[in-house]
Motif scaffolding. Structure first.
Motif, short mmCIF file in Angstrom:
data_model
loop_
_atom_site.label_atom_id
_atom_site.label_comp_id
_atom_site.label_asym_id
_atom_site.label_seq_id
_atom_site.Cartn_x
_atom_site.Cartn_y
_atom_site.Cartn_z
N SER A 27 22.64 -10.02 93.63
CA SER A 27 22.03 -9.04 94.49
C SER A 27 21.08 -8.78 94.54
O SER A 27 20.41 -8.27 93.59
CB SER A 27 23.06 -8.21 93.86
OG SER A 27 24.50 -8.47 93.88
N LYS A 80 26.09 -13.76 101.18
CA LYS A 80 27.26 -13.50 101.97
C LYS A 80 26.01 -11.55 102.71
O LYS A 80 24.64 -11.61 101.56
CB LYS A 80 27.90 -12.48 101.03
CG LYS A 80 28.70 -10.85 101.85
CD LYS A 80 29.89 -10.53 101.24
CE LYS A 80 29.54 -8.91 100.26
NZ LYS A 80 30.42 -8.72 100.01
N THR A 82 25.12 -7.82 104.32
CA THR A 82 25.69 -7.07 105.21
C THR A 82 24.44 -5.95 105.82
O THR A 82 23.81 -6.25 105.24
CB THR A 82 26.28 -6.37 104.21
OG1 THR A 82 27.39 -6.24 103.32
CG2 THR A 82 27.12 -4.40 104.61
N ASN A 83 24.64 -6.30 107.33
CA ASN A 83 23.85 -5.17 107.78
C ASN A 83 24.19 -4.15 108.46
O ASN A 83 25.76 -3.64 108.19
CB ASN A 83 22.41 -6.13 108.64
CG ASN A 83 23.05 -6.76 109.83
OD1 ASN A 83 24.27 -6.07 109.60
ND2 ASN A 83 22.08 -7.57 110.51
N ASP A 86 27.64 -5.87 110.89
CA ASP A 86 29.05 -6.70 110.11
C ASP A 86 28.66 -7.24 108.55
O ASP A 86 26.91 -6.70 108.20
CB ASP A 86 29.36 -7.47 110.99
CG ASP A 86 30.48 -8.09 110.77
OD1 ASP A 86 31.32 -7.66 109.58
OD2 ASP A 86 31.32 -8.20 111.42
N THR A 87 29.79 -7.48 108.09
CA THR A 87 28.95 -8.22 106.69
C THR A 87 30.08 -9.81 107.44
O THR A 87 30.74 -10.35 107.95
CB THR A 87 30.04 -8.00 106.03
OG1 THR A 87 29.88 -6.99 105.26
CG2 THR A 87 30.22 -8.43 104.41
N TYR A 88 28.38 -10.57 106.57
CA TYR A 88 28.78 -12.10 107.16
C TYR A 88 29.04 -12.79 106.11
O TYR A 88 28.32 -12.21 104.72
CB TYR A 88 27.47 -12.80 107.75
CG TYR A 88 27.65 -11.67 109.00
CD1 TYR A 88 28.13 -11.96 110.13
CD2 TYR A 88 26.74 -10.46 109.29
CE1 TYR A 88 27.59 -10.93 111.07
CE2 TYR A 88 26.45 -9.53 109.98
CZ TYR A 88 26.46 -10.54 111.46
OH TYR A 88 26.71 -8.99 112.58
N SER A 89 29.41 -14.03 106.02
CA SER A 89 29.16 -15.12 104.10
C SER A 89 29.53 -16.53 104.88
O SER A 89 30.27 -16.68 106.06
CB SER A 89 30.90 -15.11 103.28
OG SER A 89 31.63 -14.81 104.25
N TYR A 110 21.86 -5.99 102.41
CA TYR A 110 22.12 -6.36 101.07
C TYR A 110 22.59 -7.66 101.15
O TYR A 110 23.39 -8.45 102.52
CB TYR A 110 23.43 -4.97 100.54
CG TYR A 110 23.08 -4.19 100.59
CD1 TYR A 110 22.47 -3.75 99.68
CD2 TYR A 110 23.35 -3.65 101.88
CE1 TYR A 110 22.22 -2.09 99.74
CE2 TYR A 110 22.91 -1.59 101.65
CZ TYR A 110 22.64 -1.48 100.93
OH TYR A 110 22.61 -0.54 100.68
N TYR A 111 21.94 -7.99 100.38
CA TYR A 111 21.90 -9.69 100.34
C TYR A 111 22.66 -10.59 99.09
O TYR A 111 22.54 -9.75 97.48
CB TYR A 111 21.11 -10.63 100.33
CG TYR A 111 20.38 -9.96 101.32
CD1 TYR A 111 19.99 -10.30 102.60
CD2 TYR A 111 18.70 -9.17 101.36
CE1 TYR A 111 19.15 -10.16 103.20
CE2 TYR A 111 18.17 -8.47 101.65
CZ TYR A 111 18.01 -9.40 103.32
OH TYR A 111 17.05 -9.16 104.04
#
Length: 115
Positions: A27, A80, A82-83, A86-89, A110-111
């Protein structure tokens, strides 16, 4: 007796279909880095047939963009991000890069890299 044996076989079969959990999770975040200038950070580890690499950051090439790219040479993996939007994966198999590149939003990004 046959019913118990058949039930046991079905239960074991269903358990084998369940997705396996990732063994490691890395993380990261953008705290203290800001978004006035482009930046990229990398992390890597493992050895031999179990090496991995992740790069993440913020770029200003065409648009302000948050990104994370992950690679593992012998395991499936997921990145993944998150900004503020939204959250993307994205997931990929061993030996291929998983990639997220999205328009920047928010104060903190967040990565995550899971393998």
């Amino acid at each position: 007796m046959k019913k118990i044996l058949l039930s046991s076989v079905i239960v074991l079969g269903l358990l084998s279909l369940a997705p396996s959990a990732f063994a490691e999770s890395k993380s990261y975040d953008s705290l203290g880095k800001g978004f006035a200038r482009a930046w990229t950070l990398t992390d890597s580890g493992g050895s031999g047939s179990a090496t991995w690499e992740v790069e993440y950051g913020f770029n200003k090439f065409a648009i302000d963009e948050d990104f994370i790219h992950g690679y593992h040479n012998s395991k499936g993996h997921t990145v993944k991000l998150t900004n503020g939007n939204d959250t993307y994966s994205d997931s990929n198999s061993a030996g291929k890069w998983s990639r997220i590149d999205v328009r920047h939003a928010g104060q903190t990004v967040y990565y995550n890299f899971n393998f």
